[in-house]
Design a protein around this motif. Structure first.
Motif, mmCIF file in Angstrom:
data_model
loop_
_atom_site.group_PDB
_atom_site.id
_atom_site.type_symbol
_atom_site.label_atom_id
_atom_site.label_comp_id
_atom_site.label_asym_id
_atom_site.label_seq_id
_atom_site.Cartn_x
_atom_site.Cartn_y
_atom_site.Cartn_z
ATOM 1 N N ASN A 381 0.813 -1.216 0.000
ATOM 2 C CA ASN A 381 0.000 0.000 0.000
ATOM 3 C C ASN A 381 0.849 1.270 0.000
ATOM 4 O O ASN A 381 1.991 1.279 0.445
ATOM 5 N N GLU A 382 0.225 2.344 -0.500
ATOM 6 C CA GLU A 382 0.857 3.660 -0.539
ATOM 7 C C GLU A 382 -0.176 4.710 -0.152
ATOM 8 O O GLU A 382 -1.374 4.534 -0.398
ATOM 9 N N ASP A 383 0.289 5.799 0.434
ATOM 10 C CA ASP A 383 -0.587 6.913 0.826
ATOM 11 C C ASP A 383 -0.259 8.120 -0.042
ATOM 12 O O ASP A 383 0.908 8.528 -0.151
ATOM 13 N N TRP A 384 -1.308 8.710 -0.625
ATOM 14 C CA TRP A 384 -1.146 9.827 -1.558
ATOM 15 C C TRP A 384 -1.882 11.049 -1.020
ATOM 16 O O TRP A 384 -2.960 10.935 -0.456
#
Length: 441
Positions: A381-384
């Motif tokens: 997962n990644e947070d943008w």
């Protein structure tokens, strides 16, 4: 302008996890040093801003509704594969799409193999529970009419997933319908799946301690059987020790190895197969669902040469024995860990270790939330930033840099091992730590 760009991205987004090449392009590749120098703020993705994501989703919804509204006929038939891909990706209009799929299933015997594969994959993805009896009633007679092994295997896996009682029916049908089934990796894997007795999994500690090839790092992706829960990824340094932080805590972060179809690893766009992969570098993909964060380039057997697996010159040709040489002796007879070998034989390729630009909200309420399944790759997962689309935090970048930091070579040569663990629920750090401790003994 942004809406036009997002429509273009949407058109590209439906391909597999492989880096797309819609036009000639030079993909950025990274050395270990370059990878270690990166920071999340170096990356942005317009479609991950609130406005960009909304525009992309609305474009997808409009496309879905336009396809559903088509009258019966050749145009609607041609529109169905992309329709079902969009529905599964965005979890939109599922109830409206299912009847169209149910109507199409009985006609598949007369369709070409690619069309069969697309719609049967949709049946597996969209009919996990609702109206299972109707789907089973369509698939069982269809199974006896399918002459290509790939759609046959997809239909068989779907039937068995809906009702395990079909295992015996499938086991008896395969040799009659495909007398040479032992030469087909998809059918070999299928027959293993429906076998009445399976070999017990060898001790995981043996696999975690296996040298593979000494002096090279290894990523271990620990996943649940069925892949419906989040797995964990570990990193073993070139010296054989698992990476820990300054306090001695094991590096172990969530990773999803589930595809949207949920099909096994020998099937196109199925889950990440169990087994050994080689890692041959890092790059930036052109697939809009992967985004700009560097992926680690993992390759299956056959896709990679034996020399790429050895990370050294080799004139050896691929064989099952060559694959087994990367396994500890206790694991060499275990069919489950050979799924990667069979997947490579079946033609699967470009299953990467990457980040994601899909909104986890599409999958809210699932057992793997906040994971974002795609087409068979291993996803962190990644947070943008919702205002700008700039990357705020990335488990993918953390994983890639953790691996690069223990790599003795700038080309990032090493290995990936995907292995399933018994049990339920997300794989926990405590569970992983216990297995690593056992391997250390």
């Amino acid at each position: 302008m942004i809406a036009r760009l997002l429509l273009t991205l949407l058109a590209l987004a439906l391909a597999a996890c492989a880096p797309l090449k819609p036009q000639p392009t030079t993909e950025k590749r990274y050395s270990a040093a370059e990878l270690l120098a990166l920071r999340p703020a170096d990356f942005s993705w317009p479609a991950m801003s609130t406005a960009g994501e909304r525009a992309q989703r609305e474009a997808a919804l409009a496309d879905i509704r336009a396809r559903i509204a088509l009258p019966p006929g050749p145009e609607r038939d041609a529109a169905l594969p992309k329709l079902f891909d969009l529905v599964a990706q965005y979890n939109l209009e599922i109830d409206a799409a299912r009847p169209l799929l149910l109507q199409a299933l009985p006609t598949l015997a007369s369709r070409d193999v690619d069309y069969q594969r697309a719609l049967l994959t949709a049946a597996r993805a969209l009919y996990a529970a609702p109206n299972e009896a109707a789907v089973q009633a369509a698939l069982q007679p269809l199974l006896t009419q399918l002459t290509a092994s790939k759609p046959f295997a997809i239909a068989a896996y779907t039937l068995k997933a809906m009702n395990p009682g079909y295992a015996e029916f499938i086991r008896d049908l395969v040799p009659r319908q495909f007398p040479q089934w032992r030469d087909d990796p998809r059918l070999v894997a299928l027959m293993g799946d429906v076998a009445p007795v399976r070999m017990a999994q060898p001790p995981l500690a043996d696999l975690l301690a296996a040298p593979l090839r000494p002096g090279l790092p290894v990523i271990y992706s620990l996943q649940r059987r069925g892949r419906a829960d989040m797995g964990l990824v570990l990193v073993r340094a070139a010296d054989g020790r698992f990476v820990r932080d300054a306090s001695g805590r094991l590096f172990a972060q969530p990773q999803l190895a589930l595809s949207r179809s949920g099909l096994p690893g020998t099937i196109t766009n199925g889950n990440t197969p169990q087994g050994v992969f080689t890692i041959v570098g890092a790059g930036t993909a052109t697939n809009p669902n992967i985004g700009p964060t560097p992926y680690l380039h993992s390759k299956l057997p056959i896709e990679a040469t034996v020399a790429e697996f050895e990370h050294a010159d080799s004139s050896i040709e691929w064989s099952e024995a060559a694959y087994e040489s990367f396994l500890p002796p206790s694991w060499r007879a275990y069919s489950g860990i050979k799924e990667a070998w069979q997947a490579g034989r079946a033609g699967r390729d470009e299953l990467l270790i990457h980040g994601t630009t899909l909104n986890p909200a599409y999958y809210a309420g699932t057992s793997y939330f906040p994971g974002t399944p795609q087409q068979g790759c291993m996803i962190s997962n990644e947070d943008w930033d919702p205002a700008t689309g700039r990357l705020l935090a990335s488990r993918q970048l953390t994983l890639a840099q953790t691996y690069a930091a223990v790599s003795p070579r700038q080309d990032l040569a090493g290995y990936l091992v995907v292995v399933e663990l018994a049990g339920e629920g997300a794989v926990s750090p405590a569970e992983a730590a216990a297995q690593v401790l056992a391997a250390g003994r």
